[in-house]
Structures are given as structure tokens and as C-alpha cells.
Design a protein around this motif. Sequence first.
Motif, PDB file in Angstrom:
ATOM      1  N   LEU A 309      -8.924  -0.602  10.788  1.00 44.16           N
ATOM      2  CA  LEU A 309      -8.089  -0.322   9.625  1.00 44.16           C
ATOM      3  C   LEU A 309      -7.880  -1.579   8.795  1.00 44.16           C
ATOM      4  N   VAL A 310      -7.666  -2.712   9.451  1.00 40.76           N
ATOM      5  CA  VAL A 310      -7.522  -3.974   8.719  1.00 40.76           C
ATOM      6  C   VAL A 310      -8.787  -4.263   7.917  1.00 40.76           C
ATOM      7  N   GLY A 311      -9.945  -4.038   8.550  1.00 46.01           N
ATOM      8  CA  GLY A 311     -11.198  -4.246   7.832  1.00 46.01           C
ATOM      9  C   GLY A 311     -11.342  -3.331   6.637  1.00 46.01           C
ATOM     10  N   LEU A 312     -10.956  -2.065   6.801  1.00 47.99           N
ATOM     11  CA  LEU A 312     -11.040  -1.115   5.693  1.00 47.99           C
ATOM     12  C   LEU A 312     -10.102  -1.528   4.561  1.00 47.99           C
ATOM     13  N   ALA A 313      -8.892  -1.934   4.917  1.00 45.68           N
ATOM     14  CA  ALA A 313      -7.910  -2.340   3.907  1.00 45.68           C
ATOM     15  C   ALA A 313      -8.374  -3.558   3.128  1.00 45.68           C
ATOM     16  N   GLY A 314      -9.259  -4.365   3.729  1.00 48.85           N
ATOM     17  CA  GLY A 314      -9.725  -5.584   3.078  1.00 48.85           C
ATOM     18  C   GLY A 314     -10.919  -5.413   2.164  1.00 48.85           C
ATOM     19  N   LEU A 315     -11.429  -4.204   2.023  1.00 51.83           N
ATOM     20  CA  LEU A 315     -12.565  -3.989   1.119  1.00 51.83           C
ATOM     21  C   LEU A 315     -12.159  -4.333  -0.312  1.00 51.83           C
ATOM     22  N   ASP A 316     -13.011  -5.077  -0.993  1.00 54.45           N
ATOM     23  CA  ASP A 316     -12.649  -5.511  -2.344  1.00 54.45           C
ATOM     24  C   ASP A 316     -13.473  -4.846  -3.440  1.00 54.45           C
ATOM     25  N   ASP A 319     -11.972   1.382  -3.606  1.00 57.15           N
ATOM     26  CA  ASP A 319     -10.558   1.729  -3.495  1.00 57.15           C
ATOM     27  C   ASP A 319     -10.323   2.525  -2.217  1.00 57.15           C
ATOM     28  N   VAL A 320      -9.329   2.125  -1.450  1.00 62.89           N
ATOM     29  CA  VAL A 320      -8.902   2.893  -0.278  1.00 62.89           C
ATOM     30  C   VAL A 320      -7.567   3.535  -0.631  1.00 62.89           C
ATOM     31  N   VAL A 321      -7.492   4.848  -0.495  1.00 66.29           N
ATOM     32  CA  VAL A 321      -6.318   5.612  -0.909  1.00 66.29           C
ATOM     33  C   VAL A 321      -5.754   6.356   0.297  1.00 66.29           C
ATOM     34  N   VAL A 322      -4.450   6.253   0.491  1.00 62.75           N
ATOM     35  CA  VAL A 322      -3.767   7.044   1.512  1.00 62.75           C
ATOM     36  C   VAL A 322      -2.900   8.065   0.792  1.00 62.75           C
ATOM     37  N   ASP A 338       1.241   0.270   3.231  1.00 68.22           N
ATOM     38  CA  ASP A 338       0.871  -0.730   2.226  1.00 68.22           C
ATOM     39  C   ASP A 338      -0.269  -0.216   1.351  1.00 68.22           C
ATOM     40  N   ILE A 339      -1.268   0.406   1.999  1.00 72.34           N
ATOM     41  CA  ILE A 339      -2.397   0.950   1.239  1.00 72.34           C
ATOM     42  C   ILE A 339      -1.917   2.047   0.292  1.00 72.34           C
ATOM     43  N   ALA A 340      -0.985   2.890   0.774  1.00 69.39           N
ATOM     44  CA  ALA A 340      -0.504   4.013  -0.031  1.00 69.39           C
ATOM     45  C   ALA A 340       0.187   3.549  -1.315  1.00 69.39           C
ATOM     46  N   ARG A 341       0.698   2.322  -1.313  1.00 72.64           N
ATOM     47  CA  ARG A 341       1.399   1.807  -2.500  1.00 72.64           C
ATOM     48  C   ARG A 341       0.453   1.178  -3.520  1.00 72.64           C
ATOM     49  N   VAL A 345      -8.202   1.431  -8.925  1.00 77.12           N
ATOM     50  CA  VAL A 345      -8.887   0.850 -10.074  1.00 77.12           C
ATOM     51  C   VAL A 345      -9.846   1.901 -10.647  1.00 77.12           C
ATOM     52  N   PRO A 346      -9.695   2.295 -11.889  1.00 78.52           N
ATOM     53  CA  PRO A 346     -10.562   3.329 -12.478  1.00 78.52           C
ATOM     54  C   PRO A 346     -12.036   2.945 -12.379  1.00 78.52           C
ATOM     55  N   GLY A 347     -12.848   3.918 -12.045  1.00 78.30           N
ATOM     56  CA  GLY A 347     -14.289   3.717 -12.015  1.00 78.30           C
ATOM     57  C   GLY A 347     -14.854   3.289 -10.684  1.00 78.30           C
ATOM     58  N   ARG A 348     -14.012   2.879  -9.759  1.00 80.05           N
ATOM     59  CA  ARG A 348     -14.510   2.454  -8.450  1.00 80.05           C
ATOM     60  C   ARG A 348     -14.833   3.655  -7.557  1.00 80.05           C
ATOM     61  N   ARG A 349     -15.776   3.445  -6.646  1.00 86.28           N
ATOM     62  CA  ARG A 349     -15.904   4.393  -5.554  1.00 86.28           C
ATOM     63  C   ARG A 349     -14.621   4.331  -4.728  1.00 86.28           C
ATOM     64  N   ARG A 350     -14.343   5.429  -4.004  1.00 84.88           N
ATOM     65  CA  ARG A 350     -13.112   5.382  -3.227  1.00 84.88           C
ATOM     66  C   ARG A 350     -13.210   6.160  -1.925  1.00 84.88           C
ATOM     67  N   ILE A 351     -12.400   5.708  -0.969  1.00 85.82           N
ATOM     68  CA  ILE A 351     -12.243   6.361   0.330  1.00 85.82           C
ATOM     69  C   ILE A 351     -10.817   6.873   0.393  1.00 85.82           C
TER      70      ILE A 351
END
Length: 473
Positions: A309-316, A319-322, A338-341, A345-351
Motif C-alpha cells: 500500500l505504501v508503494g501504491l500511495a507513492g506512485l507519482d 492517481d490512486v483514489v479511495v 490520506d489517499i482518500a483526501r 489530477v485531470p487526464g491521468r490514468r487512475r487506480i
Amino acid sequence: MPYVVTQSCCSDGACVVACPVNAIHPAPGEPGFATAEMLYVDPVTCVDCGACATACPVDALLPDTKLTDKQLPFIELNAAYYREHPHADRTPLALVPPHRESDTLGLRVAVVGAGPAGMYAADELLKLPGVEVDVFDRLPTPYGLARFGVAPDHPRTRQVIELFEKIEREPGFRYRLDVEVGSDVSLDELRVGYHAVVYAVGAATDRRLGVPGEELPGSVSATELVAWYNGHPDAAERDYPLDTERAVVIGNGNVALDVARILTAEPDRLAETDISRRALLGLRGSGIREVVVLGRRGPAEAAFTLPELVGLAGLDDVDVVVEGEVAVTDAKTGILADIARRTPVPGRRRIVLRFNRAPVRVLGDDVADGLEVERTEVLDGRAVLTGETERIDAGLVLRAIGYRAQPVPGLPFDERRALVPNDGGRVEPGVYVAGWIKRGATGYLGTNKTCSKETVDRLLDDLDAGLLRVPAH
């Protein structure tokens, strides 16, 4: 805190033995070692000698001064473990085991399976004088899930292979690759040629959802996709429908996060890894912009580990969305909150991590084009269906709800638990099991070390008791 365990920890335990001040826990023999997501360095006891970093097979231990911004959460995770699990009263464990006087000169053992459990079993056996070990595998290349199950963007985790390469160089070690036990050679034939046979064949298939539409094209196993992007011979020629904007992954363990990460990664970044050429070509033409990861229960019950989870949260670059509210009850839910808050970023791929959803039906006529899910509530730790359903449009539906072992020719098999019944690894004198075929598909790479040692101890018990057959040749 001089040294910190980071996300690529494999719980091998070599660092525990190397540490001169017993600063790394849980240690082999301590409660929680076999099931720990990672090991932790005590910030008070550590003397900054670096012995642990030298011993670690996957370079998971780093000085706190060398952590990247993405790795900084591990400082608090290491410190928090000792606040919750004080070790002041613990005496050093996993140092020098009692010496065993087994007469192993000339002992010949066949190990079936060249994955982590098989290699650790071979290592334990080759520590004994005069032992010969032949490691069989149906594939032409060894290392099992260490080679074909670790995501290509986690190269440090794959460094455990370097440890296995050292085992290969031990006197008495020999490979018998591209040989399928049960087809090319039978168990009875192995029992004639060896004192003992250790099966470490793992869990090669996936668990099924058991919902309508699961067999539609486009509804596939995450296990198969992982094999595909890692170049497994069984999956090398497959293709997947990547011309869709959304994929859904059912399950929220580490494999689910791996798949979501790979499907949303920039192909140029993946090109720097050892991802298979065919998979890279397919991902370059992918239209996937969003991967929805579904959990049957809530955030507190998520199956992925803290390091992942820490690794996922660190993707730059993704976008990671909860989705939904997250009640903070521990470190994992704190990170999810923290991720949920975050602001996407518009246009990014997201999880998208979506909880409290259970799959009901894979939708589509000739191919999968969506998933029907039902909202759940968690009561007494169980997910209870509420009757409220919704549709998620997706052209690729992946199930990632766990691995499952298959019956082994000539051995008993427990269909419910998907393992070979055993007593500490002993099936009967002369026949043993280690790894997932022994304990079910649970644990981490390093869990196999303790598991395999227990199995070898049972083998030696039978040797000492005179219960092993003498080979015919």
C-alpha cells in the motif's frame, strides 16, 4: 532510527541472524513471524552496524538517511511496531539451533518444484554433510513465483533469486529441469531412486468466483495475466482485451495491486524492467485509463499488505483514489484515509480502490462488457449482502481472489483446503511437502524458509528412526 525495513522485505529472516543486538522482529520462532507482512527494526536497539543490510537478499534494509520521499512512511511503520509490540523482555532467537547428530552421509533427496519452497528445502538439506539433492521442475527455468509471480516493477524483490543461485552452487545440488513428475517420471520411480521425495509444487491455479458469466472472453484470472507479463511459458502467447478504457480487478490483495499498477503504468517505464516483450507491446497499445480494484469487505479488512500500500500511495504518474469514508483504526486505514483526501489530477490514468462490493455477475453476451456488483456491510468481520446492486462497465474483468493448489498424482488431497494433508510436512515416511501445497496459499516468500525447515526436520526424524527406504541405485 539508523536502519529501516522497506517495502521489498521478503521476511527471509537472514537479517535476524546477522543482527548482533537482536534488533529485528518478529524473529523465527517468535509469534507472528510466519504470518508477518514484513520485519521491523527496533529504533532504540539498532546500533547502525549495517550487518542486516549485508545479509538481506533483496536489499530491503536501508539507512534512514538514504530513504526516498516515497519510503519515508516506513520510518513510522518500523517505530510503531515496537510501540505496539515491546520486545524488551525477549531473548535472542534464531541464533544457533541445537546440533543434530543425524547420519546424513549419502542421503539422496528429490525435491519436486524449483520455486522458493523447493529451493529453501534444498538449502536446508545441503547444510548437512554428504547430502545430494536433485531439484525437479516441469519448466526449463527455475525459481517459480520468485521469477514468474513478482511484478516486473519490483526488481528488488526478485533479488532473492541471487540467494537461490548461491544454493545452486552448493556441492551435491543438481537440477532436473523440463521434467514433469507424474508424467515424465512417477512418484514410485522417484521413491526407488531416492531416500526421500519432497513436493514443493506450489499452487498453480487460481480460485474461481462462482458467478454467472465468469467464463466469458474478457473475464480472466489475474494469475494468468501475471504469468503473461512475466513471460511464463504457459502464458507467453496469450492476448488480452486491452482496448477498453476500464478494467475491474476483483479482490484486494497484493496481486490485485500488482495487476492494477502494471495496467496503468507508463509503458516507457515498464520498458526499463524485465517485463515480457509481448506484454510490453500489448500495453503500449492499451486503451486502459482506469482500473477499479474491488474489495468484498471494508478498508479495515483489506488483504493487501502495508508495504504494498505504501508503494501504491507513492506512485507519482498515476492517481490512486479511495472511494468513500475511511475510519482510521490502524496504520493501513490511516494511509487509505490520506489517499482518500487527495485531489485527482485531470487526464491521468487512475487506480480506484472501491470497498464493500461483491461480484454478482459478469455481464455481456459474447464477451465481457461489465460487472454487476452488490453492496455489502461488514458484520462481525463478514461481508453481508445488502441487496443494492450496480453495474460497472469494463471490457476486462480480472479475478484476483487467491491461488489454489491442484491434486498431486499419487498423494492424498484435501479439496476443501486445497493442500496435501500432512503432519508438519510429513505425508508418510519418505514423502514430504513444503510451501503452498503443504500449508495452503498463504504467506510470503520468506515464509517458505521456515516452512521448508520444518519439513526437513520431519525428514530427518524419519531418517534417525530408520524409516526411510534405501535407494535401489
